[in-house]
Scaffold this motif. Structure first.
Motif, short mmCIF file in Angstrom:
data_model
loop_
_atom_site.label_atom_id
_atom_site.label_comp_id
_atom_site.label_asym_id
_atom_site.label_seq_id
_atom_site.Cartn_x
_atom_site.Cartn_y
_atom_site.Cartn_z
N THR A 141 24.40 0.96 51.76
CA THR A 141 25.38 -0.81 53.13
C THR A 141 24.52 -1.86 52.66
N LYS A 142 25.16 -2.84 53.19
CA LYS A 142 24.40 -4.08 52.63
C LYS A 142 24.85 -5.24 53.34
N THR A 143 24.07 -6.61 54.46
CA THR A 143 24.66 -6.81 54.58
C THR A 143 23.86 -8.29 54.71
N TYR A 144 24.98 -9.31 54.63
CA TYR A 144 23.85 -10.57 54.51
C TYR A 144 23.29 -11.36 55.43
N LYS B 111 21.78 -10.34 58.14
CA LYS B 111 21.94 -9.10 58.97
C LYS B 111 20.66 -9.96 60.47
N GLU C 265 29.13 -8.55 56.68
CA GLU C 265 29.04 -6.91 56.20
C GLU C 265 29.60 -6.52 54.76
N THR D 216 18.74 -4.44 46.32
CA THR D 216 18.86 -3.59 47.02
C THR D 216 19.92 -3.70 47.89
N ASP E 154 20.38 -2.04 51.86
CA ASP E 154 19.58 -2.26 53.74
C ASP E 154 19.49 -0.87 53.21
N GLU E 155 20.71 0.39 53.44
CA GLU E 155 20.61 1.65 53.76
C GLU E 155 21.27 2.15 52.01
#
Length: 227
Positions: free
Chosen positions: A12-15, A17, A24, A61, A63-64
């Motif tokens: 997962t990746k959110t800018y 956040k 997302e 990298t 987020d999860e």
């Protein structure tokens, strides 16, 4: 059974956040690419394909989730180890070649090898061989400004392959070329990938090129789907 060269699980990746307007970009991305497999990544502009490539290439990298390269879990690794993995295991090709303008085509392919500890004689021999294989051996002593767009991109391919990476990541590698040149450059890329047995993830808007790869992944609203 060999480990996948690249495996993403639950990425997962959110800018921005936690802030208003958070975006997302990736929502539980799952991906596995085997040695010798060429996979197309198709997505609209702004859908997150570059973010996915940057995470797969250890330039960013998640987020999860986890990123595995050649069976090694890169999650939580130090910057030094991630940099070493990028240098040794991963080759990058972008839409714009990003060749160093003050160096010749040959030198652009030699330099990454020197940075990886290869002696100069071996580096020059390999660079010359790669350039000859893609049809620009006769242009080895020319600087990028003296090369056509297709020639520059073929030199960029050679640079990406110089250290014999296990994984090749390409972000619209033919998007800046006219159709005829793009087709020729793509064929060159496929020949090099097939000859080396590396794994490749190639982002493209060109559905004709995507159809010539082993599989097509689509990204929509942060989710990867096959087909």
């Amino acid at each position: 059974m060999n480990d996948p060269v690249l495996a993403l699980s639950g990425v997962t990746k959110t800018y921005n956040k936690g802030l208003p307007g958070a975006v997302e970009v990736l929502r539980g991305a799952e991906l596995s690419i085997a040695p010798g497999e060429v996979v197309a990544l198709v997505a609209p502009s702004g859908a997150g394909k570059s973010t996915l490539l940057h995470i797969a290439g250890l330039l960013d990298t998640p987020d999860e989730g986890a990123v595995r390269i050649c069976g090694r879990d890169m999650t939580g690794m130090s910057d030094r180890k991630r940099t070493a993995a990028r240098r040794e295991d991963i080759g990058f090709i972008y839409q714009f070649h990003h060749l160093l303008p003050e160096f010749t085509a040959l030198e652009n392919v030699v330099l990454p090898q020197l940075a990886n500890g290869v002696n100069r004689g071996e580096a020059v021999t390999r660079a010359a061989d790669l350039l000859a294989r893609v049809g620009v051996g006769g242009r080895a002593d020319h600087r990028p400004a003296a090369l056509s767009g297709g020639e520059q991109q073929r030199v960029a391919f050679c640079r990406a392959l110089a250290n014999e990476p296990a994984l090749l990541l390409a972000d619209e590698p033919t998007g800046n070329l006219d159709p005829g040149t793009a087709d020729h450059v793509f064929e060159t890329l496929m020949e090099l990938v097939r000859a080396t047995g590396m794994a490749a993830l190639i982002a493209t808007h060109n559905m004709e090129l995507a159809a010539r790869m082993d599989r097509v992944l689509r990204m929509d609203n942060g989710v990867l789907t096959e087909g």
